[in-house]
Design a protein around this motif. Structure first.
Motif, PDB file in Angstrom:
ATOM      1  N   SER A 153       0.844  -1.189   0.000  1.00  0.00           N
ATOM      2  CA  SER A 153       0.000   0.000   0.000  1.00  0.00           C
ATOM      3  C   SER A 153       0.880   1.240   0.000  1.00  0.00           C
ATOM      4  N   PRO A 154       0.842   2.042  -1.057  1.00  0.00           N
ATOM      5  CA  PRO A 154       1.629   3.277  -1.066  1.00  0.00           C
ATOM      6  C   PRO A 154       1.041   4.267  -0.084  1.00  0.00           C
ATOM      7  N   ARG A 155       1.838   5.237   0.275  1.00  0.00           N
ATOM      8  CA  ARG A 155       1.392   6.218   1.259  1.00  0.00           C
ATOM      9  C   ARG A 155       0.402   7.177   0.633  1.00  0.00           C
ATOM     10  N   PRO A 156      -0.563   7.654   1.416  1.00  0.00           N
ATOM     11  CA  PRO A 156      -1.474   8.677   0.898  1.00  0.00           C
ATOM     12  C   PRO A 156      -0.726   9.997   0.702  1.00  0.00           C
ATOM     13  N   CYS A 157      -1.177  10.752  -0.258  1.00  0.00           N
ATOM     14  CA  CYS A 157      -0.562  12.060  -0.519  1.00  0.00           C
ATOM     15  C   CYS A 157      -0.847  13.003   0.646  1.00  0.00           C
ATOM     16  N   LEU A 158       0.155  13.780   0.985  1.00  0.00           N
ATOM     17  CA  LEU A 158       0.026  14.728   2.083  1.00  0.00           C
ATOM     18  C   LEU A 158      -0.469  16.085   1.636  1.00  0.00           C
ATOM     19  N   SER A 159      -0.551  16.278   0.316  1.00  0.00           N
ATOM     20  CA  SER A 159      -0.984  17.569  -0.207  1.00  0.00           C
ATOM     21  C   SER A 159      -1.635  17.355  -1.564  1.00  0.00           C
ATOM     22  N   GLY A 160      -2.449  18.333  -1.956  1.00  0.00           N
ATOM     23  CA  GLY A 160      -3.123  18.236  -3.245  1.00  0.00           C
ATOM     24  C   GLY A 160      -2.291  18.713  -4.408  1.00  0.00           C
ATOM     25  N   ASP A 161      -1.034  19.093  -4.169  1.00  0.00           N
ATOM     26  CA  ASP A 161      -0.169  19.539  -5.268  1.00  0.00           C
ATOM     27  C   ASP A 161       1.038  18.631  -5.438  1.00  0.00           C
ATOM     28  N   GLU A 162       0.900  17.372  -5.017  1.00  0.00           N
ATOM     29  CA  GLU A 162       1.990  16.423  -5.231  1.00  0.00           C
ATOM     30  C   GLU A 162       2.265  16.292  -6.722  1.00  0.00           C
ATOM     31  N   PRO A 163       3.550  16.310  -7.121  1.00  0.00           N
ATOM     32  CA  PRO A 163       3.859  16.177  -8.555  1.00  0.00           C
ATOM     33  C   PRO A 163       3.295  14.873  -9.111  1.00  0.00           C
ATOM     34  N   GLY A 164       2.849  14.948 -10.361  1.00  0.00           N
ATOM     35  CA  GLY A 164       2.281  13.755 -10.983  1.00  0.00           C
ATOM     36  C   GLY A 164       2.292  13.862 -12.491  1.00  0.00           C
ATOM     37  N   ARG A 165       1.695  12.879 -13.126  1.00  0.00           N
ATOM     38  CA  ARG A 165       1.653  12.818 -14.586  1.00  0.00           C
ATOM     39  C   ARG A 165       0.447  11.988 -15.004  1.00  0.00           C
ATOM     40  N   TRP A 166       0.080  12.124 -16.284  1.00  0.00           N
ATOM     41  CA  TRP A 166      -0.989  11.313 -16.845  1.00  0.00           C
ATOM     42  C   TRP A 166      -0.388  10.011 -17.369  1.00  0.00           C
ATOM     43  N   VAL A 167      -1.091   8.892 -17.117  1.00  0.00           N
ATOM     44  CA  VAL A 167      -0.628   7.575 -17.531  1.00  0.00           C
ATOM     45  C   VAL A 167      -1.712   6.935 -18.378  1.00  0.00           C
ATOM     46  N   VAL A 168      -1.283   6.312 -19.496  1.00  0.00           N
ATOM     47  CA  VAL A 168      -2.247   5.717 -20.418  1.00  0.00           C
ATOM     48  C   VAL A 168      -1.622   4.477 -21.052  1.00  0.00           C
ATOM     49  N   PRO A 169      -2.390   3.388 -21.221  1.00  0.00           N
ATOM     50  CA  PRO A 169      -1.863   2.197 -21.900  1.00  0.00           C
ATOM     51  C   PRO A 169      -1.867   2.392 -23.412  1.00  0.00           C
ATOM     52  N   CYS A 170      -0.769   2.000 -24.058  1.00  0.00           N
ATOM     53  CA  CYS A 170      -0.627   2.167 -25.511  1.00  0.00           C
ATOM     54  C   CYS A 170       0.067   0.944 -26.097  1.00  0.00           C
ATOM     55  N   LEU A 171      -0.098   0.771 -27.388  1.00  0.00           N
ATOM     56  CA  LEU A 171       0.698  -0.218 -28.101  1.00  0.00           C
ATOM     57  C   LEU A 171       2.113   0.289 -28.309  1.00  0.00           C
ATOM     58  N   SER A 172       2.248   1.609 -28.462  1.00  0.00           N
ATOM     59  CA  SER A 172       3.560   2.219 -28.646  1.00  0.00           C
ATOM     60  C   SER A 172       3.516   3.639 -28.109  1.00  0.00           C
ATOM     61  N   CYS A 173       4.521   4.024 -27.362  1.00  0.00           N
ATOM     62  CA  CYS A 173       4.579   5.383 -26.821  1.00  0.00           C
ATOM     63  C   CYS A 173       4.965   6.404 -27.879  1.00  0.00           C
ATOM     64  N   SER A 174       5.314   5.945 -29.070  1.00  0.00           N
ATOM     65  CA  SER A 174       5.688   6.881 -30.133  1.00  0.00           C
ATOM     66  C   SER A 174       4.489   7.319 -30.967  1.00  0.00           C
ATOM     67  N   ASP A 175       3.317   6.758 -30.707  1.00  0.00           N
ATOM     68  CA  ASP A 175       2.131   7.096 -31.499  1.00  0.00           C
ATOM     69  C   ASP A 175       0.930   7.162 -30.567  1.00  0.00           C
ATOM     70  N   ASN A 176       0.431   8.370 -30.307  1.00  0.00           N
ATOM     71  CA  ASN A 176      -0.677   8.502 -29.359  1.00  0.00           C
ATOM     72  C   ASN A 176      -1.993   7.977 -29.909  1.00  0.00           C
ATOM     73  N   ARG A 177      -2.026   7.624 -31.198  1.00  0.00           N
ATOM     74  CA  ARG A 177      -3.245   7.058 -31.760  1.00  0.00           C
ATOM     75  C   ARG A 177      -3.412   5.588 -31.404  1.00  0.00           C
ATOM     76  N   THR A 178      -2.372   4.970 -30.841  1.00  0.00           N
ATOM     77  CA  THR A 178      -2.454   3.566 -30.453  1.00  0.00           C
ATOM     78  C   THR A 178      -2.828   3.405 -28.986  1.00  0.00           C
ATOM     79  N   CYS A 179      -3.217   4.483 -28.324  1.00  0.00           N
ATOM     80  CA  CYS A 179      -3.514   4.427 -26.895  1.00  0.00           C
ATOM     81  C   CYS A 179      -5.009   4.257 -26.657  1.00  0.00           C
ATOM     82  N   ASP A 180      -5.330   3.667 -25.516  1.00  0.00           N
ATOM     83  CA  ASP A 180      -6.718   3.567 -25.082  1.00  0.00           C
ATOM     84  C   ASP A 180      -6.979   4.731 -24.134  1.00  0.00           C
TER      85      ASP A 180
END
Length: 970
Positions: free
Chosen positions: A649-676
């Motif tokens: 279990s990862p720790r809960p965030c202590l603040s609402g501005d914790e650094p983050g990023r968007w994550v998406v499953p793809c067939l290839s990271c070089s072509d965003n048209r292959t992502c769900d």
């Protein structure tokens, strides 16, 4: 007597064979004699007819009214006999290097369809089914439009099978040979056939360099560029480059018209602008010299056209395409002189140099094409078919000169039709003015030489008479138009009392221009009031320019005081644009007609997730780089955790501005048209924001009051909270004032909202932030000085450090310093070039990140909770929904039927877990509580980006409940 002598001779001494030979000789002699007599009679008759024709020409030249009358009569007779052949109703566009969806292709197709033509498209003539040999030699078409890249294919078609009578092509072979080749007008400077002729061409604009022995080009440049200081023609105000638009309706003989509209760029202008030629010259030169400037311009253009015909003359006297026409753009330079020089010539309509050549040029080109069609083409009946005539009869009509009936000019049929056409053009020129033939000036450029060299020996039988008739027609109509303008200086429109008052008498749109061009459904029709169009995901703005039928009708977009034309941001899903046609002739404007355009923008292209995929992540989109120090676009998700780490279990965030990023499953990271993209989720780098199921959320919100102050983005978070707490949203309003909701969580939770800032009011009348906050606190009383009272403040980009200090001061003064304050930071918006609202440049958007960072740090220093909405929205800035600010990532819509539980899918991904739907775990109402009655109407807040930062808000409000409660990690 001859046969009687032969018969007597036979009885005396002739044998049988000799007798037969004598009879044959006699018959031959008799036949030759009769043929000679018949030939002499026909020759005498033809000579008499030619003498009569010459006599008629001389009379007609002295009596142009009689000439016009004969042409009108022959035109009527021709229309009766060939009414169906006159307009077959099919137009073919050869797209060449253009795609079928290109602006220019769609422009020609729309204009031709509006004129009644059925339009076919093909890339080249060889690939067009309508032009193939097995389709009656391609005789079932009326208009052939050859766009850039298809010219050679088009010329091959013209050379192989001459266009039939009344078939028009937008290329004149003679000019194609002169101007489509490398060099264009520049090679005229070194052409041996034009030796000794000073052409009005600017040599420095040509690609070649002048050698020392080539002295003529430099002399020409000196002659035409130097201002005429010894005459009144010298005018320092006339320093400009003018694009003049020319329509050549015939090459042999030459007939041409110039459009009244020109594109002008003076030495003081940064961009070109469209204006009336006469108006431009009159403003610069005055009424007297402006007339001379137009005459000189006409003769300069005429000289270039005649030079082109001379250098590309063909061995055959008859043109390959009698009714071919050519649109041209002459770029003329004026250097304080009435004599311009040609700096460029293009065989099409070009509007380079305008502020927006793609959109403004499209509109100007469409207007001009409509004027061309009105001048050249009759109204077309799409159901007309060409009558079948025997081939021999067609050839007889084509080759024999008809000197009977109304056509008493004894011209070949094609030339007779050309004369009729020229008469109609002069009679109704529309927006065009005659360019050639005109009366030659004393300094006309070798006029006689070029005219004589342009004629072959075979032409002298009828061509001089035809040229003289054309010249007489031009003079006749010139005098007639001048007389009419003197007798009736007021136009018919100005004499109309309604027009004089500027009243909107025809409240309809002439056309709806868009950029990019939209495919309207149904196709535009002035009587249709509602249209739909679709755009792909990457189209985020559409420029709208409605054009009314009457200039006295005023156009406003969306509201009575809306803009005349505007850039519109196109949010995901449906966007609605209202076009108001108004009459503003009275003190109170009146809406006469409303057109509605619905634009549907598609979601991001997506593929379903397969068994084999990779996880990709992104911080920002490469289309708008907010943080230059960070990469943009998709890249492999950093780090792969082991199964043991994933189960931990990862720790809960202590603040609402914790650094983050968007994550998406793809067939290839070089072509965003292959992502769900349905599975995209927000991933904090080293923690997670716990999700609360509904029982936990209801418990957390029990006996709480949540106060929201901010703009519509803040309001979107409020409605999301209300739907999550109640499992349904029964009340919704675009509140722009203060509103209180008391029916949440079985009446145990109260939510209130105050809109700030009220930007639509004048600055002097806008409530201050302090006043708006105090009013919200007063409307929400009684309030506890504890975390049971929550204040959520923020918006798109109005929040600054002064507002944080104001919150602290007001709460301390009101004795509420212990309540929970949540600061929603800045967000993406106002980054698109939209008319009527402010728009941030790229460096302004990048500066937002630094401002946002200071707000977050200052808020945390004051002990406030924060939500970093800028970092969440900047990676998905294209996924905004309706709204001109492009800042709304939520939309509230009515459900088709009432529901007690909202069905939505939220994606917030945490370390080592999977996303879940917080609505999956719903519980029935407690038994001792009476369940609420089924609502008459229900709403739903949609928008995945809004859902992410709204869930972070819930996790921060309920931080103690989330940590201490039993929450299944995902």
């Amino acid at each position: 007597m001859l046969f009687r002598g032969i018969w007597a001779l036979r009885r005396r001494c002739c044998t049988g064979p000799l007798l037969l030979l004598g009879i044959a000789v006699g018959l031959f002699y008799h036949t030759v004699t009769m043929h000679r007599d018949r030939t002499e009679f026909k020759s005498s008759q033809q000579d008499q007819r030619n003498k009569s024709a010459v006599f008629d020409y001389k009379l007609l030249l002295k009596n142009p009214e009689r000439l016009v009358s004969l042409l009108e009569a022959s035109q009527t007779d021709s229309f009766v006999r060939h009414s169906k052949r006159n307009c077959v109703g099919k137009a073919i566009i050869l797209t060449g290097q253009h795609a079928p969806t290109d602006t220019e292709v769609q422009l020609y197709q729309r204009v031709l369809q509006q004129k009644g033509y059925r339009v076919d498209q093909a890339r080249y003539a060889e690939t067009s089914s309508s032009l193939r040999q097995d389709r009656r030699d391609g005789r079932d078409w009326s208009v052939l439009i050859c766009l850039k890249g298809s010219e050679k294919s088009c010329l091959r078609k013209i050379n192989f099978a001459h266009p039939q009578h009344r078939q028009r092509v937008n290329i004149i072979p003679a000019f194609a040979g002169a101007f489509l080749d490398m060099g264009g007008v520049c090679r005229f400077l070194t052409d041996s056939q034009l030796s000794g002729v000073t052409l009005p061409i600017l040599p420095s604009a040509c690609a070649f360099s002048t050698s020392p022995q080539e002295g003529t080009p430099n002399a020409a440049e000196d002659e035409w560029r130097q201002p005429i200081t010894h005459s009144r023609s010298d005018n320092q105000d006339l320093n400009a480059t003018v694009n003049v638009y020319v329509l050549v309706t015939s090459a042999t003989p030459l007939t041409a018209f110039v459009h009244r509209t020109a594109l002008v760029k003076t030495h003081l202008d940064k961009t070109s602008y469209a204006t009336e030629l006469q108006v431009f010259f009159r403003e610069r030169l005055g009424p007297d010299l402006s007339h001379q400037a137009v005459e000189h311009m006409n003769h300069v253009i005429s000289d270039i056209l005649k030079a082109a015909l001379l250098t590309t003359k063909e061995s055959s006297s008859s043109p390959r395409c009698q009714l071919c026409f050519q649109l041209m753009t002459f770029s003329l330079h004026y250097n304080s002189s009435l004599h311009p020089v040609v700096v460029k010539l293009q065989t099409d309509l070009h509007f380079d140099g305008m502020k927006d050549p793609h959109f403004d040029g499209q509109i100007a080109k469409e207007y001009m094409l409509e004027d061309v069609l009105k001048l050249l083409f009759p109204a077309c009946n799409s159901e007309a078919v060409e009558p079948s005539l025997p081939f021999g009869k067609q050839e007889e009509n084509k080759n024999s000169g008809d000197c009977e009936g109304p056509n008493s000019l004894c011209l070949p049929p094609d030339e007779m039709h050309l004369l009729q056409q020229f008469n109609q053009h002069l009679k109704r020129p529309g927006r065009f003015q005659l360019l050639y033939p005109i009366s030659p000036l004393p300094d006309d450029l070798h006029h006689d030489l070029i005219q004589a060299e342009s004629l072959s020996a075979q032409d002298y039988g009828w061509r001089p008479a035809l040229m003289a008739l054309l010249q007489e027609l031009s003079l006749y109509y010139t005098r007639k138009h001048q007389t009419e303008s003197l007798d009736d200086p007021k136009s018919p429109e100005a004499s109309d009392p309604l027009s004089r008052k500027g009243k909107c008498v025809d409240p309809h749109l002439r056309q709806l221009y868009t950029d990019p061009p939209l495919v309207l459904m149904p196709a535009f029709n002035a009587l249709e009031k509602e249209y739909r169009a679709e755009v792909p995901f990457d189209v985020i703005t559409v420029r709208i320019w409605p054009e009314p039928v009457s200039p006295h009708c005023h156009i406003h977009l969306d509201e009575h005081r809306g803009p005349r034309m505007a850039n519109y941001p196109v949010g995901l899903g449906n966007s609605r644009i209202n076009i108001l046609v108004m009459d503003e002739s009275e003190a109170e404007p009146v809406v006469m007609t409303i057109y509605t355009l619905h634009v549907y923008r598609e979601s991001r292209p997506s593929l379903p997730m397969f068994d084999e995929y990779v996880m990709c992540s992104f911080v920002q989109d490469c289309g708008l780089v907010v943080r230059p120090d960070q990469p943009c676009g998709l890249e492999p998700f950093p780090g792969t955790r082991s199964s043991e780490e994933a189960q931990a279990s990862p720790r809960p965030c202590l603040s609402g501005d914790e650094p983050g990023r968007w994550v998406v499953p793809c067939l290839s990271c070089s072509d965003n048209r292959t992502c769900d993209w349905r599975e995209v989720a927000w991933q904090p780098d080293s923690c997670n924001h716990p999700l609360l199921d509904q029982p936990q959320l209801q418990t957390c919100m029990m006996d709480r009051k949540v106060l929201f102050i901010g703009d519509s983005t803040n309001r979107g978070m409020m409605y999301y909270l209300m739907e999550r707490v109640n499992a349904t949203l029964e009340d919704w309003d675009k509140a722009h004032d203060t509103i209180v909701y008391r029916n949440l969580n079985q009446g145990r939770t109260i939510v209130s909202y105050s809109y700030y800032p009220q930007f639509w009011l004048p600055k002097a009348q806008r409530p201050t932030f302090q006043r708006a906050l105090q009013q919200l606190l007063e409307r929400s009383q009684p309030l506890q000085n504890s975390p049971q009272t929550v204040l959520v403040a923020g918006g798109v980009q109005w929040l600054n450090l002064n507002h944080l200090r104001t919150i602290q001061q007001v709460l301390e003064r009101e004795g509420l310093e212990k309540i929970m304050v949540v600061v929603k930071s800045l967000g993406m918006g106002f980054h698109l070039p939209v008319d009527g609202i402010r728009s941030l440049p790229l460096n302004g958007v990048q500066e937002l990140y630094n401002v946002n960072k200071n707000i977050l740090e200052s808020a945390k220093h004051l002990g406030y909770e924060v939500i970093d909405t800028l970092s969440i929205t900047m990676g998905r800035y294209k996924e905004f929904l309706q709204g001109r600010c492009a800042c709304h990532f939520h939309e509230v819509y009515k459900l088709p039927f009432p529901t007690a539980a909202s069905q939505r899918k939220l994606k917030i991904l945490r370390l080592g877990g999977e996303s879940r739907n917080p609505a999956d775990e719903q519980t029935e109402p407690r038994e001792h509580e009476e369940p609420p009655s089924q609502p008459d109407v229900s709403y739903h807040v949609k928008g995945p980006v809004n859902a992410v930062y709204s869930e972070i808000l819930l996790s921060r409000i309920c931080v103690n409940h989330a940590v201490n409660g039993t929450i299944r990690q995902q």
